[in-house]
Design a protein around this motif. Structure first.
Motif, PDB file in Angstrom:
ATOM      1  N   VAL A   8      -6.061  -0.617  -3.192  1.00  0.00           N
ATOM      2  CA  VAL A   8      -6.224   0.978  -2.756  1.00  0.00           C
ATOM      3  C   VAL A   8      -5.806   0.463  -1.018  1.00  0.00           C
ATOM      4  O   VAL A   8      -5.259   1.539  -0.637  1.00  0.00           O
ATOM      5  CB  VAL A   8      -7.822   0.519  -2.011  1.00  0.00           C
ATOM      6  CG1 VAL A   8      -8.620   1.967  -1.368  1.00  0.00           C
ATOM      7  CG2 VAL A   8      -8.675   0.697  -3.638  1.00  0.00           C
ATOM      8  N   LEU A   9      -6.100  -0.834  -0.219  1.00  0.00           N
ATOM      9  CA  LEU A   9      -5.382  -0.941   1.284  1.00  0.00           C
ATOM     10  C   LEU A   9      -3.879  -0.926   1.271  1.00  0.00           C
ATOM     11  O   LEU A   9      -3.853   0.197   2.459  1.00  0.00           O
ATOM     12  CB  LEU A   9      -5.570  -2.326   1.665  1.00  0.00           C
ATOM     13  CG  LEU A   9      -5.079  -2.566   3.167  1.00  0.00           C
ATOM     14  CD1 LEU A   9      -6.532  -2.016   4.185  1.00  0.00           C
ATOM     15  CD2 LEU A   9      -6.148  -4.093   3.513  1.00  0.00           C
ATOM     16  N   LEU A  10      -3.642  -1.687   0.404  1.00  0.00           N
ATOM     17  CA  LEU A  10      -1.543  -1.446   0.330  1.00  0.00           C
ATOM     18  C   LEU A  10      -1.665  -0.031   0.056  1.00  0.00           C
ATOM     19  O   LEU A  10      -0.240   0.256   0.819  1.00  0.00           O
ATOM     20  CB  LEU A  10      -1.769  -2.382  -0.886  1.00  0.00           C
ATOM     21  CG  LEU A  10       0.133  -2.385  -1.209  1.00  0.00           C
ATOM     22  CD1 LEU A  10       0.594  -2.977   0.507  1.00  0.00           C
ATOM     23  CD2 LEU A  10       0.778  -2.593  -2.300  1.00  0.00           C
ATOM     24  N   LEU A  11      -1.781   0.448  -0.710  1.00  0.00           N
ATOM     25  CA  LEU A  11      -1.417   1.814  -1.407  1.00  0.00           C
ATOM     26  C   LEU A  11      -1.828   3.098   0.137  1.00  0.00           C
ATOM     27  O   LEU A  11      -0.717   3.780   0.336  1.00  0.00           O
ATOM     28  CB  LEU A  11      -2.158   2.482  -2.459  1.00  0.00           C
ATOM     29  CG  LEU A  11      -1.266   1.696  -3.946  1.00  0.00           C
ATOM     30  CD1 LEU A  11      -2.219   2.278  -5.025  1.00  0.00           C
ATOM     31  CD2 LEU A  11       0.061   2.430  -4.323  1.00  0.00           C
ATOM     32  N   ALA A  12      -2.931   2.710   0.732  1.00  0.00           N
ATOM     33  CA  ALA A  12      -2.629   3.276   1.919  1.00  0.00           C
ATOM     34  C   ALA A  12      -1.920   3.537   2.633  1.00  0.00           C
ATOM     35  O   ALA A  12      -1.535   4.098   3.481  1.00  0.00           O
ATOM     36  CB  ALA A  12      -4.338   2.795   2.065  1.00  0.00           C
ATOM     37  N   ILE A  13      -1.995   2.221   3.262  1.00  0.00           N
ATOM     38  CA  ILE A  13      -1.035   1.775   4.071  1.00  0.00           C
ATOM     39  C   ILE A  13       0.315   2.148   3.935  1.00  0.00           C
ATOM     40  O   ILE A  13       0.413   2.636   5.242  1.00  0.00           O
ATOM     41  CB  ILE A  13      -0.902   0.020   4.583  1.00  0.00           C
ATOM     42  CG1 ILE A  13      -2.226  -0.528   4.513  1.00  0.00           C
ATOM     43  CG2 ILE A  13       0.105  -0.204   5.501  1.00  0.00           C
ATOM     44  CD1 ILE A  13      -2.078  -1.308   4.618  1.00  0.00           C
ATOM     45  N   ALA A  14       0.936   2.453   2.765  1.00  0.00           N
ATOM     46  CA  ALA A  14       2.426   3.113   1.971  1.00  0.00           C
ATOM     47  C   ALA A  14       1.959   4.487   2.385  1.00  0.00           C
ATOM     48  O   ALA A  14       2.812   4.844   2.735  1.00  0.00           O
ATOM     49  CB  ALA A  14       2.636   2.232   0.783  1.00  0.00           C
ATOM     50  N   VAL A  15       0.915   5.730   2.140  1.00  0.00           N
ATOM     51  CA  VAL A  15       0.774   6.547   2.231  1.00  0.00           C
ATOM     52  C   VAL A  15       1.199   7.136   3.404  1.00  0.00           C
ATOM     53  O   VAL A  15       1.662   7.703   3.646  1.00  0.00           O
ATOM     54  CB  VAL A  15      -0.239   7.273   1.592  1.00  0.00           C
ATOM     55  CG1 VAL A  15      -0.685   8.836   2.084  1.00  0.00           C
ATOM     56  CG2 VAL A  15      -0.322   7.088   0.192  1.00  0.00           C
ATOM     57  N   PHE A  16       0.579   6.208   4.776  1.00  0.00           N
ATOM     58  CA  PHE A  16       0.440   6.463   5.428  1.00  0.00           C
ATOM     59  C   PHE A  16       1.582   5.976   6.710  1.00  0.00           C
ATOM     60  O   PHE A  16       1.724   7.626   7.238  1.00  0.00           O
ATOM     61  CB  PHE A  16      -0.860   5.017   6.171  1.00  0.00           C
ATOM     62  CG  PHE A  16      -0.457   5.863   8.509  1.00  0.00           C
ATOM     63  CD1 PHE A  16      -1.356   6.421   8.413  1.00  0.00           C
ATOM     64  CD2 PHE A  16       0.341   4.268   8.630  1.00  0.00           C
ATOM     65  CE1 PHE A  16      -1.150   7.172  10.423  1.00  0.00           C
ATOM     66  CE2 PHE A  16       0.113   5.011  10.454  1.00  0.00           C
ATOM     67  CZ  PHE A  16      -0.624   5.993  10.677  1.00  0.00           C
ATOM     68  N   LEU A  17       1.986   5.182   6.655  1.00  0.00           N
ATOM     69  CA  LEU A  17       3.585   5.712   6.940  1.00  0.00           C
ATOM     70  C   LEU A  17       4.184   6.421   6.077  1.00  0.00           C
ATOM     71  O   LEU A  17       5.288   6.681   6.673  1.00  0.00           O
ATOM     72  CB  LEU A  17       3.578   3.884   6.323  1.00  0.00           C
ATOM     73  CG  LEU A  17       3.564   2.576   6.915  1.00  0.00           C
ATOM     74  CD1 LEU A  17       3.759   1.152   6.288  1.00  0.00           C
ATOM     75  CD2 LEU A  17       3.473   2.694   8.463  1.00  0.00           C
ATOM     76  N   LEU A  18       4.341   6.296   4.968  1.00  0.00           N
ATOM     77  CA  LEU A  18       5.339   7.610   4.497  1.00  0.00           C
ATOM     78  C   LEU A  18       5.226   8.990   5.256  1.00  0.00           C
ATOM     79  O   LEU A  18       5.976  10.267   5.068  1.00  0.00           O
ATOM     80  CB  LEU A  18       5.177   7.735   2.848  1.00  0.00           C
ATOM     81  CG  LEU A  18       5.797   6.886   2.027  1.00  0.00           C
ATOM     82  CD1 LEU A  18       4.941   7.127   0.641  1.00  0.00           C
ATOM     83  CD2 LEU A  18       7.438   6.858   2.311  1.00  0.00           C
TER      84      LEU A  18
END
Length: 64
Positions: A8-18
């Motif tokens: 969840v943390l990794l995906l949240a960071i990825a979405v935030f960066l995108l």
């Protein structure tokens, strides 16, 4: 549980960066989040969880 929080943390960071980069706008990000939320309450949640757990185990075995 640790795997779920990490994913969840990794995906949240990825979405935030995108979103910040402009590659992903807020509308599609919210739609994808809503889809994930509703998908978690269906019968597909268990097979998806088992597949991700098996994939994490495979990555762990390969990294040793």
């Amino acid at each position: 549980m640790v795997l779920s929080v990490s994913a969840v943390l990794l995906l949240a960071i990825a979405v935030f960066l995108l979103i910040r980069n402009g590659s992903l706008t807020t509308g599609p990000a919210l739609a994808a989040g809503g889809l994930g939320f509703f998908l978690a309450s269906t019968g597909l949640a268990t097979p998806i969880n088992e597949t991700l757990t098996a994939l994490a185990d495979l990555v762990h075995q390969l990294s040793i």
